[in-house]
Design a protein around this motif. Structure first.
Motif, short mmCIF file in Angstrom:
data_model
loop_
_atom_site.label_atom_id
_atom_site.label_comp_id
_atom_site.label_asym_id
_atom_site.label_seq_id
_atom_site.Cartn_x
_atom_site.Cartn_y
_atom_site.Cartn_z
N LEU A 197 -15.78 -0.30 7.12
CA LEU A 197 -14.82 -0.26 8.21
C LEU A 197 -15.18 0.85 9.19
CD1 LEU A 197 -12.21 -1.85 8.87
CD2 LEU A 197 -10.93 0.07 7.90
N ALA A 198 -15.55 2.02 8.66
CA ALA A 198 -15.91 3.14 9.52
C ALA A 198 -17.18 2.85 10.32
CB ALA A 198 -16.09 4.40 8.67
N VAL A 199 -18.20 2.33 9.64
CA VAL A 199 -19.49 2.08 10.30
C VAL A 199 -19.36 1.03 11.39
CG1 VAL A 199 -21.83 1.17 9.96
CG2 VAL A 199 -20.87 2.81 8.32
N ALA A 251 -10.21 -7.91 6.26
CA ALA A 251 -10.10 -7.51 4.86
C ALA A 251 -8.81 -8.03 4.24
CB ALA A 251 -10.17 -5.99 4.74
N ALA A 252 -7.73 -8.05 5.01
CA ALA A 252 -6.44 -8.50 4.49
C ALA A 252 -6.42 -9.99 4.21
CB ALA A 252 -5.33 -8.13 5.47
N THR A 253 -7.16 -10.77 5.00
CA THR A 253 -7.09 -12.23 4.89
C THR A 253 -8.35 -12.87 4.33
OG1 THR A 253 -7.89 -12.48 7.16
CG2 THR A 253 -5.50 -12.34 6.85
N ARG A 254 -9.48 -12.16 4.44
CA ARG A 254 -10.79 -12.67 4.04
C ARG A 254 -11.17 -13.93 4.79
NH1 ARG A 254 -13.79 -8.62 2.61
NH2 ARG A 254 -12.42 -7.11 1.62
N THR A 255 -10.64 -14.10 6.00
CA THR A 255 -11.12 -15.12 6.93
C THR A 255 -11.24 -14.47 8.30
OG1 THR A 255 -9.06 -16.00 7.88
CG2 THR A 255 -9.69 -16.80 5.68
N LEU A 271 -4.48 -2.76 6.14
CA LEU A 271 -5.12 -2.15 4.97
C LEU A 271 -4.15 -2.16 3.78
CD1 LEU A 271 -7.12 0.85 6.46
CD2 LEU A 271 -8.03 -1.27 5.48
N TRP A 272 -2.89 -1.95 4.07
CA TRP A 272 -1.88 -2.03 3.00
C TRP A 272 -1.84 -3.44 2.41
CZ3 TRP A 272 2.75 -4.91 3.00
CH2 TRP A 272 3.60 -4.66 1.90
N LEU A 273 -1.88 -4.44 3.29
CA LEU A 273 -1.89 -5.82 2.82
C LEU A 273 -3.15 -6.12 2.01
CD1 LEU A 273 -0.57 -7.79 5.95
CD2 LEU A 273 0.56 -7.58 3.72
N ALA A 274 -4.29 -5.62 2.48
CA ALA A 274 -5.54 -5.84 1.77
C ALA A 274 -5.49 -5.22 0.38
CB ALA A 274 -6.71 -5.25 2.57
N HIS A 297 -7.92 -7.06 -2.10
CA HIS A 297 -9.06 -7.40 -1.27
C HIS A 297 -9.94 -6.21 -0.91
CE1 HIS A 297 -7.15 -11.36 0.41
NE2 HIS A 297 -7.40 -11.40 -0.89
N LEU A 298 -9.52 -5.01 -1.28
CA LEU A 298 -10.35 -3.84 -0.95
C LEU A 298 -11.51 -3.74 -1.93
CD1 LEU A 298 -7.70 -1.06 -0.12
CD2 LEU A 298 -8.96 -2.55 1.46
N VAL A 299 -12.70 -3.54 -1.40
CA VAL A 299 -13.90 -3.40 -2.23
C VAL A 299 -14.18 -1.91 -2.41
CG1 VAL A 299 -16.36 -3.89 -2.42
CG2 VAL A 299 -14.82 -5.56 -1.35
N PRO A 300 -14.21 -1.43 -3.66
CA PRO A 300 -14.47 0.00 -3.88
C PRO A 300 -15.91 0.35 -3.55
CG PRO A 300 -14.44 -1.16 -5.97
CD PRO A 300 -14.01 -2.16 -4.92
N ARG A 301 -16.13 1.63 -3.31
CA ARG A 301 -17.49 2.10 -3.04
C ARG A 301 -18.31 1.98 -4.32
NH1 ARG A 301 -19.33 8.19 -1.08
NH2 ARG A 301 -21.56 7.73 -0.95
#
Length: 277
Positions: free
Chosen positions: A141-143, A178-182, A250-253, A258-262
């Motif tokens: 997200l940052a990049v 990220a929240a919807t993956r579409t 991001l809260w929804l994700a 749906h959040l992918v950890p580092r």
């Protein structure tokens, strides 16, 4: 190599569509047709290149539910920009003088359709998704947000502050994906915001010398509040609303898992090339 091939495919459509759209800018109906054709072709080419390079169906642009998701995005984008305009109009920084041009709005519809789809497919469909697989959601997200902001420095009236505000908007769009993956929600959100800015309220979009839309209007006042020559996208109100929307997405994700950890380097070896859907 899949990143390279996907970038090349999408960028090729973006450049061709952008060149054709610029050439047809004075003919609103052809500009409309060109923009819609660019949008459709971008999605088709993306689906094709993903199938060829990843051996999978591109579920992020699946047609099922696309209309509803895009519609929600459009309504959200229009509402958000409308909120910015309302805040500018209250102290008299935004004034409506009359009706602008319907044909101008028609051409802007096509222009914004082509731009929103190509940019979302490029930045969220290709870059964000693939970088996320290697680094996790937060870093990706940052990049990609920084890259999205920097790309707008090429616009005529852009500056460092404009790039920062666009980067924050990019974070919102990435979080929506990220929240919807579409890609449909961020596409709709991007289009709704841009079309409201140019096609409805006739304000500058990212410092691009945008043509007049439905309203004959003007913006004046402190640049930090109005965005100055860059347009309301450079307004503090835009920063506030897009930052809040980013937090919500991001809260929804996170809630949806749906959040992918580092990932650590060792964990990347043998990692699946695609996100679970």
């Amino acid at each position: 190599m899949r990143l390279v091939w996907q970038l090349l495919a999408v960028v090729a459509v973006m450049l061709i569509g952008g060149s054709v759209g610029t050439g047809l800018r004075d003919n609103p109906w052809l500009a409309l047709a060109s923009g819609i054709a660019t949008a459709v072709l971008t999605v088709l080419v993306y689906g094709w290149v993903v199938r060829r390079t990843e051996r999978r169906t591109s579920t992020e642009v699946a047609l099922e539910g696309a209309g509803a998701a895009t519609g929600r995005g459009v309504l959200t984008g229009v509402a958000m920009f409308g909120a910015v305009i309302a805040n500018l109009a209250f102290p008299g920084y935004y004034e409506i003088h009359g009706i602008g041009t319907v044909t101008g709005a028609v051409g802007l519809f096509g222009l914004m359709a082509g731009a929103s789809v190509t940019e979302e497919v490029l930045y969220r469909g290709v870059l964000f998704r693939i970088i996320e697989e290697r680094t996790g959601t937060v870093i990706s997200l940052a990049v990609t947000s920084v890259l999205f902001g920097l790309s707008h420095l090429l616009n005529p009236h852009a500056g460092l502050w404009g790039a920062v505000t666009i980067a924050i908007a990019g974070a919102m769009l990435g979080a929506a994906y990220a929240a919807t993956r579409t890609l449909w929600l961020p596409i709709g959100l991007h289009f709704g915001w841009n079309f409201a800015a140019a096609g409805i309220f006739s304000t500058e979009v990212s410092g691009n010398n945008t043509p007049q839309g439905l309203l004959d209007a003007s913006v004046s006042g402190p640049a930090v509040i109005t965005g100055g020559d860059f347009g309301p996208e450079g307004s503090l109100y835009t920063v506030l609303f897009t930052a809040l929307a980013t937090a919500v997405f991001l809260w929804l994700a996170r809630r949806r898992g749906h959040l992918v950890p580092r990932r650590r380097p060792a964990e990347r070896v043998g990692a699946a090339p695609t996100m679970p859907r």
